[in-house]
Design a protein around this motif. Structure first.
Motif, short mmCIF file in Angstrom:
data_model
loop_
_atom_site.label_atom_id
_atom_site.label_comp_id
_atom_site.label_asym_id
_atom_site.label_seq_id
_atom_site.Cartn_x
_atom_site.Cartn_y
_atom_site.Cartn_z
N LEU A 78 0.83 -1.20 0.00
CA LEU A 78 0.00 0.00 0.00
C LEU A 78 0.87 1.25 0.00
N LEU A 79 1.85 1.26 0.88
CA LEU A 79 2.76 2.40 0.92
C LEU A 79 3.60 2.48 -0.36
N GLY A 80 3.96 1.30 -0.88
CA GLY A 80 4.74 1.28 -2.11
C GLY A 80 3.98 1.87 -3.28
N ALA A 81 2.66 1.62 -3.32
CA ALA A 81 1.85 2.19 -4.40
C ALA A 81 1.82 3.71 -4.32
N PHE A 82 1.67 4.24 -3.11
CA PHE A 82 1.69 5.70 -2.96
C PHE A 82 3.10 6.26 -3.17
N TRP A 83 4.11 5.47 -2.82
CA TRP A 83 5.49 5.91 -3.09
C TRP A 83 5.72 6.00 -4.59
N MET A 84 5.15 5.08 -5.34
CA MET A 84 5.25 5.16 -6.81
C MET A 84 4.55 6.42 -7.31
N THR A 85 3.41 6.76 -6.72
CA THR A 85 2.71 8.00 -7.08
C THR A 85 3.59 9.22 -6.81
N VAL A 86 4.26 9.21 -5.64
CA VAL A 86 5.15 10.32 -5.29
C VAL A 86 6.30 10.42 -6.29
N LYS A 87 6.88 9.28 -6.65
CA LYS A 87 8.00 9.30 -7.60
C LYS A 87 7.54 9.80 -8.97
N LEU A 88 6.38 9.35 -9.41
CA LEU A 88 5.85 9.85 -10.68
C LEU A 88 5.64 11.35 -10.64
N THR A 89 5.11 11.85 -9.51
CA THR A 89 4.83 13.28 -9.38
C THR A 89 6.11 14.09 -9.37
N VAL A 90 7.09 13.67 -8.57
CA VAL A 90 8.33 14.45 -8.43
C VAL A 90 9.12 14.48 -9.74
N VAL A 91 9.34 13.30 -10.33
CA VAL A 91 10.14 13.24 -11.55
C VAL A 91 9.42 13.94 -12.70
N SER A 92 8.12 13.69 -12.84
CA SER A 92 7.35 14.34 -13.90
C SER A 92 7.26 15.85 -13.66
N GLY A 93 7.15 16.25 -12.39
CA GLY A 93 7.09 17.67 -12.07
C GLY A 93 8.36 18.40 -12.47
N LEU A 94 9.51 17.81 -12.16
CA LEU A 94 10.78 18.42 -12.53
C LEU A 94 10.94 18.48 -14.05
N GLY A 95 10.60 17.37 -14.71
CA GLY A 95 10.68 17.36 -16.17
C GLY A 95 9.74 18.36 -16.81
N SER A 96 8.54 18.49 -16.27
CA SER A 96 7.56 19.43 -16.81
C SER A 96 8.01 20.87 -16.60
N LEU A 97 8.64 21.14 -15.46
CA LEU A 97 9.11 22.49 -15.19
C LEU A 97 10.21 22.89 -16.18
N ILE A 98 11.12 21.95 -16.46
CA ILE A 98 12.21 22.25 -17.40
C ILE A 98 11.66 22.44 -18.82
N TRP A 99 10.86 21.47 -19.28
CA TRP A 99 10.33 21.54 -20.64
C TRP A 99 9.33 22.69 -20.78
N GLY A 100 8.53 22.92 -19.75
CA GLY A 100 7.57 24.01 -19.79
C GLY A 100 8.26 25.37 -19.84
N THR A 101 9.38 25.50 -19.12
CA THR A 101 10.14 26.76 -19.15
C THR A 101 10.71 27.00 -20.54
N LEU A 102 11.24 25.94 -21.15
CA LEU A 102 11.78 26.08 -22.51
C LEU A 102 10.67 26.46 -23.50
N LEU A 103 9.50 25.86 -23.33
CA LEU A 103 8.37 26.20 -24.20
C LEU A 103 7.95 27.66 -24.01
N ALA A 104 7.94 28.12 -22.75
CA ALA A 104 7.59 29.52 -22.48
C ALA A 104 8.60 30.46 -23.12
N ALA A 105 9.88 30.08 -23.06
CA ALA A 105 10.91 30.90 -23.71
C ALA A 105 10.70 30.94 -25.22
N MET A 106 10.28 29.81 -25.78
CA MET A 106 9.99 29.79 -27.22
C MET A 106 8.81 30.69 -27.56
#
Length: 224
Positions: free
Chosen positions: A13-41
């Motif tokens: 149960l905790l592992g499933a939520f830990w997977m959710t946290v990992k998806l959120t953190v890694v995707s959040g960082l990637g989205s911030l980087i790519w989103g910033t580049l898109l905004a610059a474009m």
């Protein structure tokens, strides 16, 4: 009352939520980087870059996330053989889910950051050009630092939405919270109780994040 949890050990149960946290953190960082580049474009003086940024945002925002996530699995992995450097099914699914989440969420991050860029007075950019700064230097040193401070609140909303959107990763077999909840509902009769447990788990993940980033937004707000 909570006997159904005995069939799913706490680490699962905790592992499933830990997977959710990992998806959120890694995707959040990637989205911030790519989103910033898109905004610059989107604010770039180069027409080709502006056109690409505008087309990307307008197209991706209007495609359902489920379609994007399934495309990364059925399209990229099964048709084109993109494995993201992983032979294990779970690892590959995790990385493909991140790719889909980043591609989708970055469009919303881009628009949030662009709205922050629009709050910076034009005179500051003109003054930067007057002293010889290039567009990239002006954006990096003057515009973006102020823009980020202005959009902490909107970015917090995007992060909370991303946390909830990670449930779509269950469609390609990523063992996050929604995937485990689906398994529990299929094997147990206590649908409402199971739903309440997982709803509470998502509240625990999102509420503190929203409160903290809301406080940070007020603390770092640009006074004009």
């Amino acid at each position: 009352m909570f006997d159904f949890l005995s069939d799913y050990h706490n680490p699962t149960l905790l592992g499933a939520f830990w997977m959710t946290v990992k998806l959120t953190v890694v995707s959040g960082l990637g989205s911030l980087i790519w989103g910033t580049l898109l905004a610059a474009m989107r604010v770039s003086p180069v027409p080709l870059m502006r056109g690409f940024g505008t087309a990307y945002v307008n197209i991706v925002r209007n495609i359902p996330l489920t379609v994007i996530i399934i495309f990364t699995s059925l399209g990229l992995a099964d048709v084109f053989g993109v494995t993201m450097g992983a032979s294990d099914f779970q690892v590959r699914g995790f990385r493909l889910a991140i790719l889909g989440l980043v591609a989708y969420t970055a469009a919303f991050v881009c628009e949030a950051i662009r709205s922050g860029i629009n709050t910076v007075p034009m005179g500051q950019a003109e003054a930067a050009r007057a002293i010889g700064l290039t567009f990239s230097q002006t954006l990096r040193l003057i515009i973006l630092p102020q823009a980020f401070r202005a959009v902490i609140g909107p970015l917090a909303n995007v992060l909370i939405a991303l946390t909830k959107n990670t449930t779509v990763a269950a469609a390609i077999g990523v063992a996050e919270a929604a995937y485990l909840m689906k398994q529990m509902i299929e094997n147990e009769a206590q649908v409402l109780l199971i739903g309440a447990v997982f709803a509470f788990g998502f509240v625990v993940l999102t509420l503190p994040t929203g409160l903290f980033l809301g406080w940070l937004s007020k603390r770092l707000a640009v006074k004009r």
